[in-house]
Design a protein around this motif. Structure first.
Motif, short mmCIF file in Angstrom:
data_model
loop_
_atom_site.label_atom_id
_atom_site.label_comp_id
_atom_site.label_asym_id
_atom_site.label_seq_id
_atom_site.Cartn_x
_atom_site.Cartn_y
_atom_site.Cartn_z
N ASN A 95 0.82 -1.21 0.00
CA ASN A 95 0.00 0.00 0.00
C ASN A 95 0.86 1.26 0.00
OD1 ASN A 95 -3.12 -0.03 0.30
ND2 ASN A 95 -2.43 -1.88 1.35
N LEU A 96 1.88 1.25 0.86
CA LEU A 96 2.76 2.43 0.90
C LEU A 96 3.52 2.58 -0.41
CD1 LEU A 96 4.21 2.32 4.53
CD2 LEU A 96 2.33 3.69 3.66
N LYS A 97 3.90 1.45 -0.97
CA LYS A 97 4.66 1.50 -2.23
C LYS A 97 3.80 2.09 -3.36
CE LYS A 97 7.73 -0.62 -5.16
NZ LYS A 97 8.97 -1.21 -5.24
N ALA A 98 2.53 1.70 -3.37
CA ALA A 98 1.63 2.25 -4.41
C ALA A 98 1.56 3.77 -4.30
CB ALA A 98 0.24 1.64 -4.26
N LYS A 105 9.94 9.14 -5.39
CA LYS A 105 11.06 9.86 -4.81
C LYS A 105 11.87 9.00 -3.84
CE LYS A 105 10.28 13.86 -2.85
NZ LYS A 105 9.52 14.93 -2.16
N ILE A 106 11.23 7.94 -3.34
CA ILE A 106 11.92 7.19 -2.27
C ILE A 106 12.06 5.71 -2.65
CG2 ILE A 106 11.27 8.71 -0.36
CD1 ILE A 106 8.98 6.73 0.24
N SER A 107 13.03 5.08 -1.99
CA SER A 107 13.31 3.66 -2.29
C SER A 107 12.46 2.75 -1.40
CB SER A 107 14.79 3.39 -2.02
OG SER A 107 15.04 3.56 -0.63
N ASP A 108 12.49 1.47 -1.72
CA ASP A 108 11.80 0.48 -0.89
C ASP A 108 12.37 0.50 0.53
OD1 ASP A 108 10.50 -0.10 -3.17
OD2 ASP A 108 11.17 -2.19 -3.33
N ASP A 109 13.69 0.67 0.63
CA ASP A 109 14.32 0.69 1.96
C ASP A 109 13.76 1.81 2.82
OD1 ASP A 109 15.81 -1.47 1.45
OD2 ASP A 109 17.63 -0.37 0.89
N LYS A 110 13.55 2.95 2.19
CA LYS A 110 13.03 4.10 2.94
C LYS A 110 11.60 3.80 3.45
CE LYS A 110 12.58 8.47 4.15
NZ LYS A 110 13.09 8.96 5.40
N ILE A 111 10.83 3.13 2.60
CA ILE A 111 9.46 2.77 3.02
C ILE A 111 9.53 1.82 4.22
CG2 ILE A 111 7.32 1.62 2.32
CD1 ILE A 111 7.98 2.40 -0.58
N LYS A 112 10.44 0.83 4.12
CA LYS A 112 10.57 -0.14 5.22
C LYS A 112 11.04 0.54 6.50
CE LYS A 112 11.37 -4.06 2.19
NZ LYS A 112 12.32 -4.94 1.57
N GLN A 113 11.99 1.44 6.34
CA GLN A 113 12.53 2.17 7.49
C GLN A 113 11.41 2.97 8.18
OE1 GLN A 113 15.63 4.86 6.19
NE2 GLN A 113 15.42 6.04 8.07
N THR A 114 10.57 3.59 7.38
CA THR A 114 9.46 4.39 7.94
C THR A 114 8.46 3.49 8.66
OG1 THR A 114 9.70 5.86 6.05
CG2 THR A 114 7.75 6.17 7.40
N MET A 135 -3.07 -0.47 13.87
CA MET A 135 -2.11 -0.70 12.77
C MET A 135 -2.45 0.16 11.55
SD MET A 135 -1.76 -4.80 13.09
CE MET A 135 -0.50 -5.15 11.88
N LYS A 136 -3.74 0.28 11.27
CA LYS A 136 -4.15 1.13 10.14
C LYS A 136 -3.75 2.59 10.41
CE LYS A 136 -7.98 -1.62 8.38
NZ LYS A 136 -9.41 -1.86 8.44
N GLN A 137 -3.87 2.99 11.68
CA GLN A 137 -3.50 4.36 12.03
C GLN A 137 -1.99 4.56 11.84
OE1 GLN A 137 -5.56 6.65 12.42
NE2 GLN A 137 -4.51 8.33 13.41
N LYS A 138 -1.21 3.56 12.23
CA LYS A 138 0.25 3.66 12.04
C LYS A 138 0.60 3.73 10.55
CE LYS A 138 1.43 1.16 16.27
NZ LYS A 138 1.87 -0.13 16.80
N LEU A 139 -0.14 2.98 9.78
CA LEU A 139 0.09 3.01 8.32
C LEU A 139 -0.24 4.40 7.76
CD1 LEU A 139 1.01 0.87 6.28
CD2 LEU A 139 -1.39 0.43 5.75
N ALA A 140 -1.29 5.00 8.31
CA ALA A 140 -1.67 6.36 7.88
C ALA A 140 -0.55 7.34 8.22
CB ALA A 140 -2.97 6.78 8.55
N ILE A 141 0.02 7.18 9.42
CA ILE A 141 1.13 8.08 9.81
C ILE A 141 2.34 7.83 8.91
CG2 ILE A 141 2.74 8.65 11.68
CD1 ILE A 141 0.45 7.88 13.65
N ALA A 142 2.60 6.56 8.64
CA ALA A 142 3.75 6.22 7.79
C ALA A 142 3.64 6.88 6.42
CB ALA A 142 3.86 4.71 7.65
N GLN A 143 2.45 6.82 5.80
CA GLN A 143 2.32 7.43 4.47
C GLN A 143 2.49 8.95 4.53
OE1 GLN A 143 -0.21 9.49 3.11
NE2 GLN A 143 -1.35 9.54 5.05
N ALA A 144 2.14 9.53 5.70
CA ALA A 144 2.24 11.00 5.81
C ALA A 144 3.69 11.47 5.98
CB ALA A 144 1.39 11.49 6.98
N ILE A 145 4.56 10.58 6.48
CA ILE A 145 5.94 11.04 6.77
C ILE A 145 7.00 10.39 5.90
CG2 ILE A 145 5.32 11.57 9.18
CD1 ILE A 145 6.80 8.97 9.99
N MET A 146 6.64 9.35 5.13
CA MET A 146 7.68 8.53 4.48
C MET A 146 8.51 9.29 3.44
SD MET A 146 5.52 5.94 2.11
CE MET A 146 4.38 6.46 0.85
#
Lengths: 213, 497
Positions: A95-98, A105-114, A135-146
């Motif tokens: 989902n984050l990758k999509a 702008k960012i690599s897969d590693d950066k997504i994983k790190q976030t 978990m869904k909320q954490k995913l929402a935060i991750a997409q906002a900062i990644m």
């Protein structure tokens, strides 16, 4: 010049006034808290700042550019407004990758790190439809900062998080502030607002009132 | 590189999805019966068909497209919009315009997959038919029993016909998607979009079943090439209409992100009126060439020929645009204050700055009007021979000179006239009264000497003994007189905004 400026902004829906001649200036590098009862217009305020809604009167200016003239949505904003519409049959990483592929702008590693930063396991094969609310909320935060967005507009970022996760995200936001990022957030928990925000505004009678300096 | 690999992976995953297999099965089942019909027709005519006949049948069957393919695409269009409309996606895309185009790209990806499946099934169904070798004897029959019998009259190569058909179909589906996406951005209401999608489908079926096959409003002409070719008697009519729509929709999409407080419908209304005026100006029973009809569209009136309908058309085409100029002028005058004049340092300088723009607009308007007229005429079946058949003494050069030069001078005078009245009276109403009075001089007997500058650019003057160069002189002198008078007024009148 303020980073974000609301100049004499009014907004109403079907005759019901939400804002009337609101002036609001946001400086870079600070955390702003917006409080108010349900339905007072916190999400509407964020949608106005992001350009999802236009004011009936007045202007919204971000970095000197009025939204709706040459630019619709401001650049480099990370947002949580309503919960993102995830693809239920894919993993959190997919989902984050999509989303990341839109700007690429960012690599897969950066997504994983976030994902690790917000407390999610990037290697998990669990699909989002099986995620808990937290978990869904954490995913929402991750997409906002990644993508290292410099301005974060976070509507109820702590919803559904357990105590440890709340503390983790608070520390993360403090770190972002130290890096010079600007954060606007809402929360129903007064403690979140008290410990994080440099300035707090309350929506009262269609205006924004400053309640803490 | 990763991005390209991911895109291909998504594409292949999508291609192998169950829904597309189901899609292929439906086409196969329908195709079996369509194939049988084709063989029966071939037997009855005793002419051999080949694989092209079958492929064109499967790709261009009206029933298959209207009752199955179109609903599938409408559903796909809406489902893409619903899944992609998300604030986290929007903020990354940067604008609603980008979002609309991103969803369009996804729809075209779906279209590509559907065409691959559609083609694969069609190829399977055509196994056993005589091989591809140009148009078959069956398709060369001088009849319109099959798709190929219509297409081969206009296109030499069957593969080109198929490519053009698919291109038209994808363009049309893209237009429909743009309409739905624009509505969704505007109202963010799934119900409205679903209603419009259902309306488009019902309209497609109703227009096919109830309207005349030669009606321009039959949706099939714009989805299916052989249907469009039969309507327009050329291969480009359908494309012209669809591309025209697409340009309009792209224009709207490019304005989606602007903070426009309330759309100004007067311009849309004016364009609709202009199209109606031009359309009703045609006289299909008289005149065979496009230029005859061009002349009729702008015929207006002269002292020797006056028709009320032509007068009304002239009113819409020329006085209508003056109304818009009047509105523009009103804004300009209401916004103009002492602060603006101080910067220009004189009213005359301000006037010229404004009038320069208007002069350019007049030229562009006449040019657009001519193009629109020719576009409308190209949809009808008039000959493009370069002569005016209703009056051999009228050359095309005369016609263009009269339309552009005298048209320019005439409209320019109307603008100056309206400006003068607005300036003197400060009331919009008096400008309308002035224009109405001026237009009365187009009625027979009121302008016998042709010296009153009203309707002198009417094409009717080409059919009389009047010299178009004399008309130019008269209009030029009126323009000079109006400008001199305006400058005099500027120098004498107090400024009071």
């Amino acid at each position: 010049m303020p980073h974000i400026l609301l100049d004499q902004v009014s907004k109403s829906f079907k005759g019901a006034t939400i804002f009337e001649n609101v002036n609001f200036a946001v400086e870079k590098g600070k955390i702003y808290g917006i409080i108010g009862p349900n339905g007072s217009g916190k999400s509407v305020l964020f949608k106005l700042i992001c350009g999802f809604l236009f004011p009936d009167h007045g202007r919204v200016i971000v970095d000197g550019e009025e939204l709706g003239v040459n630019k619709r949505f401001p650049s480099d904003f990370g947002i949580i407004i309503d919960r993102p519409g995830y693809i239920a049959g894919k993993t959190g990483f997919d989902n984050l990758k999509a989303l990341a592929l839109i700007r690429n702008k960012i690599s897969d590693d950066k997504i994983k790190q976030t994902m690790r930063l917000v407390g999610l396991d990037p290697e998990s094969t669990q699909k989002v439809k099986h995620y808990s609310l937290g978990m869904k909320q954490k995913l929402a935060i991750a997409q906002a900062i990644m993508e290292d967005q410099q301005t974060l507009i976070l509507d109820e970022p702590f919803n559904a998080l357990d105590a440890d996760s709340v503390e983790n995200i608070r520390n993360l936001l403090r770190k972002f502030k130290e890096e010079g990022r600007t954060i606007l957030l809402t929360s129903h928990n007064q403690e979140d607002i008290d410990v994080l925000c440099d300035e707090v505004y309350r929506i009262n009678r269609f205006k924004l009132e400053k309640v803490k300096k | 590189m990763t991005r390209v690999v991911n895109k291909w992976k998504d594409f292949v995953d999508e291609l192998l999805a169950f829904k597309w297999i189901l899609f292929g099965v439906v086409i196969y089942i329908y195709g079996l019966s369509a194939k049988e019909h084709m063989y029966v027709a071939s037997l009855q005519t005793k002419l051999l068909l080949n694989k092209w006949d079958l492929l064109h049948k499967f790709f261009g069957d009206i029933y298959l497209i209207l009752y199955f393919i179109l609903p599938v695409f409408l559903y796909r269009s809406i489902s893409i919009m619903m899944s992609d409309f998300d604030y986290a996606v929007l903020i990354r895309l940067g604008s609603y315009r980008s979002w609309v185009y991103a969803t369009l790209v996804r729809l075209i990806q779906s279209a590509s997959i559907s065409i691959i499946v559609w083609g694969a099934v069609s190829l399977v169904l055509s196994i056993g038919a005589p091989s591809f070798a140009g148009w078959s004897p069956f398709s060369r029959l001088n009849a319109s029993l099959s798709e190929t019998q219509i297409l081969q009259k206009f296109i030499n190569s069957p593969i080109l016909a198929l490519v053009l058909h698919l291109a038209l179909f994808v363009f049309s589906v893209s237009c429909i998607h743009l309409v739905l996406a624009i509505l969704y951005v505007k109202w963010k209401n799934k119900g409205i979009v679903v209603f419009v999608a259902v309306f488009i489908w019902v309209y497609g079926v109703v227009s096919f079943k109830l309207l005349s096959p030669h009606s321009l409003f039959n949706l099939c002409h714009y989805l299916i090439l052989h249907s469009g070719v039969a309507q327009f008697s050329n291969i480009w009519g359908s494309f012209a209409m669809v591309i025209g729509w697409m340009i309009l929709l792209i224009w709207i999409v490019n304005r989606l992100d602007l903070n426009v407080k309330g759309y100004n419908w007067k311009y849309t209304a004016f364009i609709v009126l202009v199209v109606l005026a031009l359309w009703s100006g045609m006289r299909e029973n008289v005149g065979q060439t496009v230029w005859d009809q061009f002349l009729f569209m702008f015929i207006g009136g002269s002292r020797q020929a006056f028709y009320f309908k032509s007068f009304l058309c002239y009113w819409v085409l020329y006085f209508g645009v003056i109304y818009l100029v009047q509105l523009h002028l009103q804004t300009e005058l209401s916004e103009m204050g002492y602060y603006k004049l101080v910067r220009y340092q004189s009213i005359s300088r301000w006037f010229w700055a404004w009038y320069h723009k208007i002069m350019l607009y007049i030229g562009l308007y006449l040019f657009a009007l001519a193009l629109l007229a020719l576009f409308i005429l190209s949809l009808k079946r008039f000959s493009f021979d370069f002569h005016v058949s209703i009056d051999r003494s009228v050359t095309l050069l005369d016609m263009f000179y009269h339309f552009f030069v005298n048209g320019y001078l005439q409209v320019s005078f109307y603008v100056l006239f309206v400006f003068l009245i607005s300036w003197l009276s400060k009331e919009t109403f008096y400008s309308f009264v002035g224009i109405a009075i001026l237009s009365f001089f187009m009625f027979p007997g009121l302008n016998n000497r042709g010296i009153i500058p009203s309707g002198l650019n009417s094409m009717a003057y080409l059919l009389t003994n009047d010299s178009i160069y004399r008309i130019s002189t008269v209009l030029f002198l009126w323009n000079v007189f109006a400008i001199v008078f305006l400058l005099y007024v500027f120098s004498k009148q107090d400024l009071d905004f």
